[in-house]
Design an enzyme around this catalytic site. Structure first.
Site, PDB file in Angstrom:
ATOM      1  N   CYS A 190      42.887  30.904  37.376  1.00 11.84           N
ATOM      2  CA  CYS A 190      41.825  29.961  37.014  1.00 11.84           C
ATOM      3  C   CYS A 190      42.330  28.969  35.961  1.00 11.84           C
ATOM      4  CB  CYS A 190      40.577  30.713  36.548  1.00 11.84           C
ATOM      5  SG  CYS A 190      39.091  29.685  36.568  1.00 11.84           S
ATOM      6  N   HIS A 216      39.746  34.285  41.139  1.00 13.81           N
ATOM      7  CA  HIS A 216      39.981  35.439  40.270  1.00 13.81           C
ATOM      8  C   HIS A 216      40.297  36.697  41.088  1.00 13.81           C
ATOM      9  CE1 HIS A 216      38.871  34.006  36.180  1.00 13.81           C
ATOM     10  NE2 HIS A 216      38.248  33.071  36.872  1.00 13.81           N
ATOM     11  N   GLU A 226      41.827  39.327  40.160  1.00 13.99           N
ATOM     12  CA  GLU A 226      41.652  40.552  39.369  1.00 13.99           C
ATOM     13  C   GLU A 226      40.248  41.125  39.523  1.00 13.99           C
ATOM     14  OE1 GLU A 226      39.824  37.581  36.636  1.00 13.99           O
ATOM     15  OE2 GLU A 226      41.442  37.582  38.119  1.00 13.99           O
TER      16      GLU A 226
END
Length: 239
Positions: free
Chosen positions: A115, A215, A217
């Site tokens: 990001c 994202h 993660e």
């Protein structure tokens, strides 16, 4: 066998209530840590510091670097004035991460930008940003409202990300209002949204610098394919 150390850049959070109102805290979302630990590597959080020797020392113990999400990048670093729709900035973090990138490159360790991490990497190498993509015409929704594990829009993959995912289109989550405008000359696009917003880039000049606008993660537990990003980073860190 020693686990590779994956360093993660952090955010500054100012406490807004209680006895410690106004105090600065160093923080990172726990998904960054679990995405590393799940793949048999050691995650460490890097606090934002001013001292350049401390930054060098931070990088000296790292086998790879993740540049995490967070504040907007101050447009002064790509020679623009602030637009009226610029979000919250943290110049101290910008200055810190630009030095962090410098020393990570000098050490030649793998870098993954997520990001804001994509945005600061593009700025470091001479690119520019849209300060607010909502001011553009015909953009899709790039900042979902709540659940970070909802995959809100598709991206078309090529080159480096096509190799990692083994498919040319995926669905991603999305939490940004800034994006790459002018691409740094050493980067190649490897993910693109249907509205032509750049969602992924990699360096043509370095062994492994990869950056994503979404994202992964937050999706590494619910979407097994997203974990391939962290597996690839850690494999590179072991070399």
């Amino acid at each position: 066998m020693k686990k590779p150390i994956i360093a993660i850049s952090s955010n500054i959070l100012k406490d807004s209530s209680g006895n410690f109102a106004g105090y600065e805290r160093t923080y990172i979302n726990s998904d960054y840590i679990s995405s590393i630990e799940k793949n048999n590597a050691c995650a460490i959080i890097l606090p934002i510091v001013d001292d350049e020797e401390s930054i060098k020392t931070q990088i000296s113990i790292a086998d790879a670097l993740i540049l995490s999400g967070g504040y907007d990048v101050n447009p002064k670093f790509y020679n623009e004035e602030a637009s009226k729709n610029l979000g919250q900035i943290c110049t101290k973090r910008d200055e810190y991460e630009l030095k962090l990138i410098k020393y990570a490159i000098l050490k030649n360790i793998p870098i993954l930008g997520i990001c804001r991490g994509l945005q600061i990497l593009n700025v470091y190498f001479g690119g520019t940003l849209y300060q607010d993509i909502n001011s553009l015409e015909n953009t899709i929704k790039h900042s979902q409202d709540k659940d970070p594990k909802e995959e809100i829009h598709s991206v078309k993959l090529s080159s480096k990300l096509l190799e990692i995912f083994g498919q040319d289109e995926i669905m991603v989550n999305s939490f940004h209002h800034q994006a790459i405008k002018e691409l740094a000359s050493n980067f190649e696009v490897c993910a693109l949204a249907k509205d032509n917003i750049i969602e992924g880039v990699f360096s043509k000049e370095h062994d492994f610098i990869l950056a994503l606008q979404w994202h992964p993660e937050m999706l590494h537990e619910s979407n097994i394919n997203m974990n391939k990003i962290f597996q690839t980073l850690i494999q590179k860190a072991k070399k």
